[in-house]
Structures are given as C-alpha cells and as structure tokens.
Write a protein that holds these residues in place. Structure first.
Motif, short mmCIF file in Angstrom:
data_model
loop_
_atom_site.label_atom_id
_atom_site.label_comp_id
_atom_site.label_asym_id
_atom_site.label_seq_id
_atom_site.Cartn_x
_atom_site.Cartn_y
_atom_site.Cartn_z
N PRO A 4 0.77 -1.42 0.05
CA PRO A 4 0.11 0.08 -0.03
C PRO A 4 0.82 1.10 -0.01
O PRO A 4 2.00 1.34 0.61
CB PRO A 4 -0.77 -0.20 1.23
N SER A 5 0.28 2.28 -0.60
CA SER A 5 1.16 3.49 -0.54
C SER A 5 0.25 4.29 0.48
O SER A 5 -1.06 4.64 0.39
CB SER A 5 0.72 4.27 -2.06
N VAL A 6 0.97 4.60 1.61
CA VAL A 6 0.41 5.17 2.73
C VAL A 6 0.85 6.87 2.66
O VAL A 6 2.04 7.08 2.38
CB VAL A 6 1.10 4.79 3.87
N LEU A 16 -3.48 3.42 0.09
CA LEU A 16 -3.97 3.20 -1.26
C LEU A 16 -3.54 1.76 -1.73
O LEU A 16 -2.01 1.60 -1.84
CB LEU A 16 -3.70 4.02 -2.39
N THR A 17 -4.05 0.81 -1.84
CA THR A 17 -3.49 -0.59 -2.22
C THR A 17 -4.20 -0.96 -3.67
O THR A 17 -5.38 -0.78 -3.70
CB THR A 17 -4.02 -1.74 -1.00
N ARG A 24 -9.17 -0.63 -6.75
CA ARG A 24 -8.34 0.11 -5.56
C ARG A 24 -8.96 0.12 -4.40
O ARG A 24 -10.21 0.54 -4.11
CB ARG A 24 -7.84 1.55 -6.24
N LEU A 25 -8.37 -0.14 -3.24
CA LEU A 25 -8.81 0.08 -1.92
C LEU A 25 -8.12 1.13 -1.17
O LEU A 25 -6.93 1.10 -0.90
CB LEU A 25 -8.52 -1.31 -1.16
N LEU A 26 -8.85 2.24 -0.83
CA LEU A 26 -8.42 3.49 -0.03
C LEU A 26 -8.89 3.52 1.19
O LEU A 26 -9.94 3.48 1.42
CB LEU A 26 -8.87 4.60 -0.85
N SER A 27 -7.94 3.09 2.14
CA SER A 27 -8.35 3.06 3.72
C SER A 27 -8.17 4.29 3.94
O SER A 27 -7.11 5.01 3.84
CB SER A 27 -7.54 1.91 4.48
N VAL A 28 -9.26 4.88 4.73
CA VAL A 28 -8.80 6.12 5.43
C VAL A 28 -9.09 6.06 6.96
O VAL A 28 -9.98 5.59 7.45
CB VAL A 28 -9.86 7.14 4.88
N ALA A 29 -8.33 6.88 7.66
CA ALA A 29 -8.34 7.09 9.09
C ALA A 29 -8.27 8.45 9.60
O ALA A 29 -7.46 9.05 9.03
CB ALA A 29 -7.34 6.05 9.82
#
Length: 118
Positions: A4-6, A16-17, A24-29
């Motif tokens: 993933p690109s963090v 972003l993975t 594309r999986l964009l994890s957000v926190a």
C-alpha cells in the motif's frame, strides 16, 4: 496485491492498495473535514486513473466526516461514473452511515459490511 501507498496529513491518513482484480482499496483513518478534504480528494481522484475504475473506500477507521468530506466523495463518484466505474464505501462508522443516509448518498455509494481482501 502490491504494497500500500500510505500518506498522511495531520488528522487524516490514507492507504491506497491495488488489488489483483484492479480494484483500488483506499483505507482512510482520522477526520475528513475542511482541513483534510482537499488532501483526501487528491488521493481518491488519483485512484481513478483507469477506464472503468473501481475504488473501494474503507471508512472503518474514519472518526468524523463533514460536508466537505462528502463533497470529496461525491466528486470522485462523479468522475468514476463518467469513466464507467464506481466508488463504494465499506465499513462506515455510525456517524458516516447516518450522514450518508440523511443525504441520500448511501444508495449511491452502496455502503457494505466489509472491505474486500487481497
């Protein structure tokens, strides 16, 4: 699946993975608001550079979202749909789920129970 690109800004982190099926999986926190919406918008739009893009936003660690955050999601959804793709939101916390429901965006982003795994 690749690494993933963090990236992060104060109060918001994204990862972003690229999954094997070109989703594309964009994890957000953190907090998606006036201070972080432009950063989030750039990250989300960067995930849409394919024909028929499929982007899944994992909001399971998103603590807060306001109208500017919804604007960023809507802009990305508009672009994805113009390219023949879609943006989906998974794992919304209660605050975001309620905001999506109130605004009618829950149907557009097809909120689901769990994020895809790679």
């Amino acid at each position: 699946m690749n690494r993933p690109s963090v990236e992060h800004r104060p109060w918001l982190e994204t990862s972003l993975t690229f999954l094997p099926d070109e989703t594309r999986l964009l994890s957000v926190a953190g907090e998606l608001d006036i201070a972080t919406a432009d950063f989030f918008r750039r990250r989300l739009l960067a995930a849409l550079h394919l024909d028929r893009p499929r982007v899944v936003v994992d909001a399971g660690r998103l603590d807060f979202c306001d109208g500017r955050g919804l604007d960023a999601l809507t802009a990305a959804g508009d672009l994805a749909e113009a390219l023949g793709g879609r943006v989906t939101i998974v794992n919304p916390r209660p605050q975001l789920a309620k905001l999506l429901q109130i605004t009618g965006l829950s149907r557009r982003f097809a909120a689901a129970a769990a994020a895809p795994s790679g």
